[in-house]
Design a protein around this motif. Structure first.
Motif, PDB file in Angstrom:
ATOM      1  N   VAL A 111       0.848  -1.192   0.000  1.00 61.99           N
ATOM      2  CA  VAL A 111       0.000   0.000   0.000  1.00 61.99           C
ATOM      3  C   VAL A 111       0.884   1.243   0.000  1.00 61.99           C
ATOM      4  CG1 VAL A 111      -0.142   0.147   2.518  1.00 61.99           C
ATOM      5  CG2 VAL A 111      -1.994   1.101   1.128  1.00 61.99           C
ATOM      6  N   ILE A 124       0.470   5.240   1.201  1.00 60.01           N
ATOM      7  CA  ILE A 124      -0.414   6.117   1.975  1.00 60.01           C
ATOM      8  C   ILE A 124       0.246   7.478   2.119  1.00 60.01           C
ATOM      9  CG2 ILE A 124      -1.832   6.291   4.052  1.00 60.01           C
ATOM     10  CD1 ILE A 124      -1.054   3.388   4.676  1.00 60.01           C
ATOM     11  N   THR A 149      -3.409  11.617   4.256  1.00 57.76           N
ATOM     12  CA  THR A 149      -4.427  10.613   4.581  1.00 57.76           C
ATOM     13  C   THR A 149      -4.278  10.128   6.014  1.00 57.76           C
ATOM     14  OG1 THR A 149      -4.528   9.894   2.267  1.00 57.76           O
ATOM     15  CG2 THR A 149      -5.366   8.363   3.938  1.00 57.76           C
ATOM     16  N   ASN A 158      -9.024   2.943   2.336  1.00 62.59           N
ATOM     17  CA  ASN A 158      -7.975   3.961   2.284  1.00 62.59           C
ATOM     18  C   ASN A 158      -8.268   5.124   3.238  1.00 62.59           C
ATOM     19  OD1 ASN A 158      -5.457   4.850   1.221  1.00 62.59           O
ATOM     20  ND2 ASN A 158      -6.549   6.386  -0.006  1.00 62.59           N
TER      21      ASN A 158
END
Length: 373
Positions: free
Chosen positions: A298, A300, A304, A345
């Motif tokens: 992932v 990020i 976020t 997310n």
């Protein structure tokens, strides 16, 4: 139990008992000699351990104090901690047997503890093994003595793992000698009469994390090789054949500017990389013996995660389904635990702690077991 054994075959009784938690089985051992004998059966011990892996726990380890640091170990159910990242409410504190203050590894329900002694000429290190579920602790290992030679102290880092080929538990000590720029690897196998120097590598390797991460009979550290000081690598020691390799991290160009951190998720070695203080990328290594098997888990953004670019030491603590548990520190003397939903997310919940409780936090997986010592 006597009446039950007259009705049910022993195999079925062991099957039923294997579904019970370790704490219950430990209480049942006190009922009679028959119960104690049955619950000590090696088949039950192995079967119960396999069942325990279905209920994951993690140990949150944090330093306390600066002049005389000691480690606080908090045992938490991973599902509970992810749903509510508050160790005080969903776990219990494990207090290491005296005189040990440092816990550096967990494997199949056994914890490895460390103690040291230092003089002007040398330092000595020894370890022991502890099963907190059965409350059994091994005798201290033989001492590993390291002489200072030129007066420069060694840097020593420990790892704990299970050698599946030899069915043995081993402590790996990686010792960096700054004066020679060499790394010596020492191994202690539970029950041995001495430490064994496995190998010596040159150029040296300097870990960024004190504790090695155990995956598939290997112990791994993230750090810097003196051969490539500008690029992080990871050092992998293979217990099966007493060899080591210095492997590269995933290709990320020259953008990495932060603190790389290692962890274990779902049995895979994982790595977090800070990309220019704007993104966190998490990678998983499917096969720890094949550096080509890295894959991006992932990516990020700081936005976020709602964290400041001045945050540091983001660490991977655990994963359950699509929920990822992370921790990081900031310059305001706080540690923050984050539950992040990979599928959606987004951050689901956070919890903030003063550093006097969670300073230099890291984690290791734990399963309660009946393994003897």
């Amino acid at each position: 139990m006597t009446a039950m054994s007259g009705i049910l075959p022993p195999e079925l009784i062991l099957e039923i008992l294997s579904w019970l938690p370790v704490l219950s089985l430990m209480r049942f051992r006190c009922v009679s000699k028959t119960w104690k004998f049955l619950i000590s059966d090696s088949y039950l011990v192995k079967l119960q351990l396999e069942r325990s892996f279905r209920n994951p726990h993690i140990l949150l380890l944090a330093t306390q104090g600066y002049k005389n640091p000691c480690f606080l170990a908090r045992l938490c159910s991973l599902p509970c901690l992810i749903q509510n990242p508050a160790p005080y409410f969903c776990g219990r504190t494990l207090r290491c047997p005296r005189p040990y203050k440092y816990l550096f590894g967990s494997c199949n329900g056994l914890l490895s503890l460390h103690k040291s002694l230092s003089t002007k000429e040398y330092e000595e290190h020894w370890v022991c093994f502890w099963n907190p579920a059965t409350k059994n602790c091994s005798k201290p290992s033989p001492r590993l003595r390291l002489n200072f030679g030129t007066g420069v102290r060694n840097c020593i880092h420990f790892g704990f793992a299970y050698d599946d080929r030899k069915d043995s538990y081993k402590v790996v000590a990686m010792v960096l000698d700054p004066s020679t720029r060499q790394t010596n690897v020492w191994v202690y196998c539970m029950g041995d009469v001495c430490w064994r120097r496995s190998l010596m590598t040159s150029p040296a390797f300097l870990p960024l994390d004190s504790n090695g991460y155990s995956v598939n009979s290997t112990v791994n550290w993230i750090g810097i090789s003196f051969q490539e000081p500008k690029k992080p690598n990871f050092f992998s020691y293979d217990l099966n054949n007493d060899t080591c390799r210095c492997l590269s991290v995933p290709e990320f160009g020259s953008k990495n500017s932060g603190f790389p951190a290692m962890g274990v998720l779902n049995g895979c070695l994982c790595l977090s990389l800070d990309i220019e203080r704007t993104m966190i990328e998490l990678f998983a290594l499917k096969d720890v013996r094949d550096e080509r098997s890295w894959s991006l888990l992932v990516s990020i953004s700081y936005e976020t995660l709602n964290i400041s670019p001045y945050s540091y030491k983001l660490r991977i603590l655990g994963m359950l389904g699509d929920l990822l548990l992370l921790a990081y520190s900031n310059w305001d003397a706080y540690t923050i635990l984050i539950t992040f939903n990979l599928k959606e997310n987004k951050v689901e919940r956070t919890r903030t702690y003063k550093k006097k409780f969670l300073n230099h936090i890291f984690s290791c997986h734990y399963v309660p077991s009946l393994l003897p010592i």
